[in-house]
Design a protein around this motif. Sequence first.
Motif, PDB file in Angstrom:
ATOM      1  N   THR A 133      20.393  77.413 -17.282  1.00 24.79           N
ATOM      2  CA  THR A 133      18.763  77.591 -17.790  1.00 24.79           C
ATOM      3  C   THR A 133      18.034  76.625 -18.350  1.00 24.79           C
ATOM      4  N   ARG A 134      18.861  75.749 -19.132  1.00 20.35           N
ATOM      5  CA  ARG A 134      18.099  74.473 -19.664  1.00 20.35           C
ATOM      6  C   ARG A 134      17.523  73.546 -18.701  1.00 20.35           C
ATOM      7  N   GLU A 136      16.795  74.428 -15.406  1.00 17.81           N
ATOM      8  CA  GLU A 136      15.343  75.132 -14.956  1.00 17.81           C
ATOM      9  C   GLU A 136      14.119  74.900 -15.882  1.00 17.81           C
ATOM     10  N   MET A 137      14.538  75.149 -17.312  1.00 18.69           N
ATOM     11  CA  MET A 137      13.222  74.753 -18.079  1.00 18.69           C
ATOM     12  C   MET A 137      12.791  73.622 -18.472  1.00 18.69           C
ATOM     13  N   ASP A 138      13.742  72.451 -18.006  1.00 22.18           N
ATOM     14  CA  ASP A 138      13.086  71.211 -18.097  1.00 22.18           C
ATOM     15  C   ASP A 138      12.637  70.780 -16.750  1.00 22.18           C
ATOM     16  N   ARG A 139      12.880  71.412 -15.720  1.00 26.61           N
ATOM     17  CA  ARG A 139      12.130  71.324 -14.485  1.00 26.61           C
ATOM     18  C   ARG A 139      10.839  71.829 -14.689  1.00 26.61           C
ATOM     19  N   ALA A 140      10.638  73.127 -15.165  1.00 28.49           N
ATOM     20  CA  ALA A 140       9.442  73.606 -15.367  1.00 28.49           C
ATOM     21  C   ALA A 140       8.733  72.522 -16.265  1.00 28.49           C
ATOM     22  N   ILE A 141       9.008  72.515 -17.271  1.00 27.22           N
ATOM     23  CA  ILE A 141       8.425  71.329 -18.496  1.00 27.22           C
ATOM     24  C   ILE A 141       7.740  70.101 -17.585  1.00 27.22           C
ATOM     25  N   GLU A 142       8.578  69.545 -16.991  1.00 30.94           N
ATOM     26  CA  GLU A 142       8.323  68.316 -16.056  1.00 30.94           C
ATOM     27  C   GLU A 142       7.414  68.713 -15.286  1.00 30.94           C
ATOM     28  N   GLN A 144       4.748  71.043 -15.399  1.00 32.70           N
ATOM     29  CA  GLN A 144       3.625  71.090 -16.316  1.00 32.70           C
ATOM     30  C   GLN A 144       3.212  69.880 -16.960  1.00 32.70           C
TER      31      GLN A 144
END
Length: 154
Positions: A133-134, A136-142, A144
Amino acid sequence: MTKRPRHRDQMDLLDWRPASPVAAYVPERVKASTVARMLSKAVSETLKACGRSRADVAKAMTDYLGEAVTENVLNAYASESRDDLIISITRLDALLGVTKDRRLLELLAARHGWAVIERRHLPAIEMAELLETRAEMDRAIEFQRRLLKAGGNQ
């Protein structure tokens, strides 16, 4: 460079394999045309592997359930040719309790895409899920962050 002789009791790290968290039958030993026959083969494999006589297992199952389980009935549960007598869920529970062979549960769970593991492995699985999950979130943050750098136009 010469290789040093190894003590016969010493493990080589390259030979080591971690134990599987999932206990399962050798597939060829329980392969059958129907679920009932597969379960019969599994009961037979469990009885062979448990290290106790069938009479002893039947007695222990009787004590576990508080109802009579005979050696003959246990033999019928383990017989592929006895389509008329399939182990019930309560007796399967007793067999699990007596033999501690979770392969019985794994056989059924695997048919549905699940696995039977010891509870001690649950924290490691939860940790792996959190790490996924982290990531996936890191990819989404990057993603953005790149959008912001590019002026937010997409």
